[in-house]
Design a protein around this motif. Structure first.
Motif, short mmCIF file in Angstrom:
data_model
loop_
_atom_site.label_atom_id
_atom_site.label_comp_id
_atom_site.label_asym_id
_atom_site.label_seq_id
_atom_site.Cartn_x
_atom_site.Cartn_y
_atom_site.Cartn_z
N GLU A 26 0.89 -1.23 -0.13
CA GLU A 26 -0.06 -0.06 -0.24
C GLU A 26 0.87 1.37 0.15
O GLU A 26 0.61 2.39 -0.75
CB GLU A 26 -0.87 0.14 1.23
CG GLU A 26 -2.22 -0.89 1.29
CD GLU A 26 -3.01 -1.10 2.39
OE1 GLU A 26 -2.43 -0.14 3.40
OE2 GLU A 26 -4.22 -1.75 2.38
N ARG A 27 1.91 1.26 0.57
CA ARG A 27 2.82 2.55 0.78
C ARG A 27 3.80 2.52 -0.05
O ARG A 27 4.71 3.61 -0.27
CB ARG A 27 3.44 2.30 2.24
CG ARG A 27 2.42 2.67 3.32
CD ARG A 27 3.17 2.76 4.62
NE ARG A 27 2.35 3.44 5.61
CZ ARG A 27 2.65 4.52 6.34
NH1 ARG A 27 3.91 4.95 6.36
NH2 ARG A 27 1.92 4.85 7.34
N GLY A 28 3.82 1.46 -1.08
CA GLY A 28 4.98 1.60 -2.29
C GLY A 28 6.18 1.76 -1.51
O GLY A 28 7.16 2.12 -2.16
N MET A 29 6.53 0.67 -0.62
CA MET A 29 7.91 0.62 0.04
C MET A 29 9.00 0.15 -0.96
O MET A 29 10.39 0.77 -0.65
CB MET A 29 8.05 -0.06 1.43
CG MET A 29 7.10 0.74 2.31
SD MET A 29 7.11 -0.31 4.11
CE MET A 29 5.57 0.27 4.91
N LYS A 30 8.94 -0.52 -1.78
CA LYS A 30 9.88 -0.99 -2.80
C LYS A 30 10.30 0.36 -3.48
O LYS A 30 11.46 0.39 -3.56
CB LYS A 30 9.25 -1.96 -3.64
CG LYS A 30 10.28 -2.64 -4.66
CD LYS A 30 9.71 -3.64 -5.58
CE LYS A 30 11.00 -4.15 -6.62
NZ LYS A 30 10.29 -5.29 -7.56
N GLU A 31 9.46 0.92 -4.11
CA GLU A 31 9.87 2.42 -4.84
C GLU A 31 10.40 3.50 -3.90
O GLU A 31 11.13 4.31 -4.28
CB GLU A 31 8.88 2.84 -5.78
CG GLU A 31 8.42 1.75 -6.88
CD GLU A 31 7.29 0.76 -6.25
OE1 GLU A 31 6.72 0.91 -5.06
OE2 GLU A 31 7.28 -0.47 -6.95
N ASN A 32 9.81 3.43 -2.79
CA ASN A 32 9.89 4.53 -1.79
C ASN A 32 10.04 4.10 -0.47
O ASN A 32 9.29 4.08 0.37
CB ASN A 32 8.48 5.56 -1.87
CG ASN A 32 9.12 6.79 -1.33
OD1 ASN A 32 10.14 7.10 -1.03
ND2 ASN A 32 7.97 7.63 -0.90
N PRO A 33 11.19 3.53 -0.04
CA PRO A 33 11.30 2.79 1.12
C PRO A 33 11.49 3.97 2.37
O PRO A 33 11.79 5.20 2.15
CB PRO A 33 12.52 2.31 1.24
CG PRO A 33 13.45 2.70 -0.10
CD PRO A 33 12.47 3.32 -1.00
N PRO A 34 10.88 3.66 3.58
CA PRO A 34 10.69 4.59 4.70
C PRO A 34 12.24 4.66 5.05
O PRO A 34 13.18 3.87 4.68
CB PRO A 34 9.82 3.96 5.55
CG PRO A 34 10.10 2.47 5.16
CD PRO A 34 10.15 2.35 3.88
N SER A 35 12.48 5.59 5.93
CA SER A 35 13.61 5.99 6.54
C SER A 35 13.86 4.77 7.54
O SER A 35 12.87 3.86 7.97
CB SER A 35 13.89 7.09 7.20
OG SER A 35 12.80 7.29 8.29
N LYS A 36 14.90 4.61 8.00
CA LYS A 36 15.56 3.50 9.41
C LYS A 36 14.35 3.80 10.40
O LYS A 36 13.84 2.82 10.84
CB LYS A 36 16.84 3.37 9.58
CG LYS A 36 17.13 2.03 10.51
CD LYS A 36 18.39 2.04 10.57
CE LYS A 36 18.69 0.51 11.53
NZ LYS A 36 20.16 0.51 11.79
N ALA A 37 14.36 4.86 10.73
CA ALA A 37 13.63 5.16 12.12
C ALA A 37 12.07 5.15 11.83
O ALA A 37 11.26 4.38 12.64
CB ALA A 37 13.73 6.53 12.48
N GLU A 38 11.35 5.23 10.45
CA GLU A 38 9.99 5.12 10.32
C GLU A 38 9.93 3.70 9.97
O GLU A 38 8.73 3.07 10.67
CB GLU A 38 9.74 5.83 9.01
CG GLU A 38 8.45 5.54 8.49
CD GLU A 38 7.23 6.37 9.31
OE1 GLU A 38 6.21 6.10 9.02
OE2 GLU A 38 7.63 6.80 10.58
N ALA A 39 10.82 2.97 9.58
CA ALA A 39 10.52 1.42 9.02
C ALA A 39 10.60 0.68 10.51
O ALA A 39 9.98 -0.18 10.86
CB ALA A 39 11.74 0.78 8.32
N LEU A 40 11.53 1.02 11.27
CA LEU A 40 11.35 0.34 12.68
C LEU A 40 10.07 0.54 13.48
O LEU A 40 9.78 0.09 14.09
CB LEU A 40 12.62 1.06 13.75
CG LEU A 40 13.87 0.42 13.41
CD1 LEU A 40 15.13 1.26 14.04
CD2 LEU A 40 14.08 -0.98 13.64
N ARG A 41 9.63 2.00 13.53
CA ARG A 41 8.43 2.17 14.17
C ARG A 41 7.32 1.50 13.46
O ARG A 41 6.44 0.90 14.22
CB ARG A 41 8.31 3.91 13.78
CG ARG A 41 6.90 4.17 14.84
CD ARG A 41 6.49 5.71 14.23
NE ARG A 41 6.04 5.92 12.91
CZ ARG A 41 4.71 5.48 12.61
NH1 ARG A 41 3.97 4.89 13.18
NH2 ARG A 41 4.55 5.75 11.26
#
Length: 74
Positions: A26-41
């Motif tokens: 849904e968030r298109g993380m492949k094309e637009n990965p979150p920052s490490k801090a956001e990914a951890l959260r």
């Protein structure tokens, strides 16, 4: 979240993201990965976003189901 951060360590945090998870898509993380801090959260709030299983033996780790690599660790 601290436990996840310790587990990831110097590894690429994106390897821990479950690409089959609905939130990932849904968030298109492949094309637009979150920052490490956001990914951890996000992973701490949505445990299904973490690729599983995570098998750790000594200093070796296998992410995801890879029967051959897991058996080599054991």
């Amino acid at each position: 979240m601290a436990e996840l951060e310790k587990l990831i360590g110097a590894r690429d945090y994106r390897d821990f993201l479950n690409t089959r998870n609905e939130l990932y898509r849904e968030r298109g993380m492949k094309e637009n990965p979150p920052s490490k801090a956001e990914a951890l959260r996000l992973m701490s709030e949505n445990p299904n976003l973490i690729k599983r299983p995570i098998v750790v033996v000594g200093g070796e780790m296998v992410l995801g189901f890879d029967e051959e690599r897991i058996e080599k660790l054991l």
